[in-house]
Design a protein around this motif. Structure first.
Motif, PDB file in Angstrom:
ATOM      1  N   GLY A  33       0.618  -0.974  -0.325  1.00  0.00           N
ATOM      2  CA  GLY A  33      -0.077   0.355   0.443  1.00  0.00           C
ATOM      3  C   GLY A  33       0.990   1.496   0.248  1.00  0.00           C
ATOM      4  N   VAL A  34       0.051   1.955  -0.630  1.00  0.00           N
ATOM      5  CA  VAL A  34       1.627   3.121  -1.032  1.00  0.00           C
ATOM      6  C   VAL A  34       0.589   4.475  -0.850  1.00  0.00           C
ATOM      7  N   VAL A  35       1.315   5.249  -0.106  1.00  0.00           N
ATOM      8  CA  VAL A  35       0.892   7.302   0.192  1.00  0.00           C
ATOM      9  C   VAL A  35       1.623   8.158   0.050  1.00  0.00           C
ATOM     10  N   GLN A  36       1.097   9.191  -0.202  1.00  0.00           N
ATOM     11  CA  GLN A  36       1.921  10.569  -0.227  1.00  0.00           C
ATOM     12  C   GLN A  36       1.340  11.405   1.196  1.00  0.00           C
ATOM     13  N   SER A  37       1.985  12.193   1.828  1.00  0.00           N
ATOM     14  CA  SER A  37       1.938  13.076   2.540  1.00  0.00           C
ATOM     15  C   SER A  37       1.081  13.945   2.372  1.00  0.00           C
ATOM     16  N   GLY A  38      -0.657  13.515   3.128  1.00  0.00           N
ATOM     17  CA  GLY A  38      -1.007  15.309   2.914  1.00  0.00           C
ATOM     18  C   GLY A  38      -0.548  16.322   3.927  1.00  0.00           C
ATOM     19  N   PRO A  39      -0.914  17.843   4.007  1.00  0.00           N
ATOM     20  CA  PRO A  39      -0.338  18.631   5.243  1.00  0.00           C
ATOM     21  C   PRO A  39      -0.653  18.003   6.144  1.00  0.00           C
ATOM     22  N   GLY A  40      -0.089  18.381   7.103  1.00  0.00           N
ATOM     23  CA  GLY A  40      -0.004  18.558   8.587  1.00  0.00           C
ATOM     24  C   GLY A  40      -0.352  16.730   8.967  1.00  0.00           C
ATOM     25  N   GLU A  41      -0.655  15.464   7.719  1.00  0.00           N
ATOM     26  CA  GLU A  41      -1.136  14.584   7.908  1.00  0.00           C
ATOM     27  C   GLU A  41      -0.127  14.010   8.949  1.00  0.00           C
ATOM     28  N   ARG A  42      -0.519  13.069   9.985  1.00  0.00           N
ATOM     29  CA  ARG A  42       0.090  12.403  10.794  1.00  0.00           C
ATOM     30  C   ARG A  42       1.039  10.947  10.836  1.00  0.00           C
ATOM     31  N   LEU A  43       1.731  10.610  11.367  1.00  0.00           N
ATOM     32  CA  LEU A  43       2.209   9.531  10.774  1.00  0.00           C
ATOM     33  C   LEU A  43       0.885   8.016  10.429  1.00  0.00           C
ATOM     34  N   GLN A  44       0.162   7.877  12.376  1.00  0.00           N
ATOM     35  CA  GLN A  44      -1.278   7.023  12.559  1.00  0.00           C
ATOM     36  C   GLN A  44      -2.239   7.640  11.100  1.00  0.00           C
ATOM     37  N   GLN A  45      -2.644   8.422  10.433  1.00  0.00           N
ATOM     38  CA  GLN A  45      -2.786   8.520   9.570  1.00  0.00           C
ATOM     39  C   GLN A  45      -2.545   8.478   8.081  1.00  0.00           C
ATOM     40  N   LEU A  46      -1.120   8.609   7.865  1.00  0.00           N
ATOM     41  CA  LEU A  46      -0.904   7.670   6.406  1.00  0.00           C
ATOM     42  C   LEU A  46      -0.591   6.239   7.139  1.00  0.00           C
ATOM     43  N   LEU A  47       0.120   5.734   8.107  1.00  0.00           N
ATOM     44  CA  LEU A  47      -0.076   4.435   8.238  1.00  0.00           C
ATOM     45  C   LEU A  47      -1.753   3.972   8.277  1.00  0.00           C
ATOM     46  N   ARG A  48      -2.728   4.527   9.067  1.00  0.00           N
ATOM     47  CA  ARG A  48      -4.397   3.756   8.234  1.00  0.00           C
ATOM     48  C   ARG A  48      -4.214   3.728   6.970  1.00  0.00           C
ATOM     49  N   ARG A  49      -4.224   5.199   5.941  1.00  0.00           N
ATOM     50  CA  ARG A  49      -4.730   5.406   4.531  1.00  0.00           C
ATOM     51  C   ARG A  49      -3.525   3.967   3.777  1.00  0.00           C
ATOM     52  N   ALA A  50      -2.454   3.800   3.842  1.00  0.00           N
ATOM     53  CA  ALA A  50      -1.765   3.290   3.528  1.00  0.00           C
ATOM     54  C   ALA A  50      -2.234   1.752   3.604  1.00  0.00           C
TER      55      ALA A  50
END
Length: 277
Positions: A236-253
């Motif tokens: 699963g690959v995601v690009q970070s959005g403005p102000g997005e935290r690691l846990q949010q990134l990992l959740r999307r990934a």
């Protein structure tokens, strides 16, 4: 210590030595000259004694000051230890012990932040490192992406071939990751068979290409007694959005990773709905 005793002994006897020399030299033996001589000699002897003792114990003072500053300043390890007296021995012993403490602290820190099987970082280490990279990406406007992947049917490998083979697979995955990432990328094993790669200055599209190269590399790797092509991963690959935290990134990934599994595994799926412009 012998130096201090010797200086103290000589300094105490300076008035007596001065008086003997005065009498033997035939100088005036009246009470005033003799009293003046003894007073001056006593002051001189005391001054010499205090100065010599200060010179002798000054390295100990430097060591004490350096030890007090040690938690913030490691300069105590550079304190010179001249000679072979007791203070020099104590200084060398303290420096040796602190050097061992420093080496042990580094070893413990490495063990606390490194996965012992793969040699990659662990979840704690990744959690500590990523916020600084995200802050830098927000300041510079550069992209930051994450690749989350795990091994397909890893439990079956452990059940069929044993945990030793499973450990060998994890180590092989770690080696592939280390060979494929750049020096400034971060890679960690964050779960049993789950891994995360953080890619600074990398867009989501570029991260998809990196994930695809990893997918092919894993599929091409071989660990006995597994069949060729048995080691595969879903990504699963995601690009970070403005102000997005690691846990949010990992959740999307993680959501993208589950889509990859639903698509048949051994697949790369990207999710860029919150991508930076």
């Amino acid at each position: 210590m012998a130096k201090i005793f010797l200086v103290s002994f000589l300094s105490v006897h300076v008035p007596l030595i001065a008086l003997i020399i005065h009498l033997l030299s035939g100088f005036d033996t009246g009470p005033v000259p003799v009293f003046t001589l003894i007073l001056v000699a006593t002051l001189a002897g005391t001054s010499i004694c205090l100065f010599a003792i200060w010179r002798f114990i000054r390295p100990l003072h430097h060591l004490a000051v350096a030890l007090k500053k040690y938690p913030e300043d490691k300069s105590v390890l550079k304190v010179p230890s001249n000679g072979n007296d007791e203070i020099a021995i104590v200084t060398d012993a303290v420096k040796s012990m602190l050097s061992q403490v420093e080496a042990l602290n580094k070893q413990l820190k490495h063990q606390a932040t490194t996965d012992f099987l793969t040699g990659l970082g662990n979840r704690r280490w990744l959690t500590e490192q990523v916020p600084a990279l995200q802050s830098q990406a927000d300041r510079t406007g550069e992209p930051l992406s994450i690749i989350l992947f795990d091994l397909d049917y890893f439990k079956n490998i452990n059940d069929e071939y044993g945990h030793d083979v499973g450990d060998s697979v994890l180590m092989a995955v770690g080696e592939v990751v280390k060979d494929c990432i750049r020096p400034y990328d971060l890679a960690a094993r964050i779960g049993g068979e789950e891994f995360c790669i953080v890619l600074p200055r990398t867009s989501g599209e570029a991260s998809l290409n990196i994930a695809e190269r990893l997918r092919v590399a894993f599929e091409s790797s071989y660990v006995e007694p597994l069949a060729h092509g048995r080691i595969t991963c879903s990504f699963g690959v995601v690009q970070s959005g403005p102000g997005e935290r690691l846990q949010q990134l990992l959740r999307r990934a993680d959501m993208a990773l589950y889509k990859a599994k639903d698509a048949g595994r051994n697949t790369v799926i990207g999710a860029f709905v919150n991508k930076k412009p």
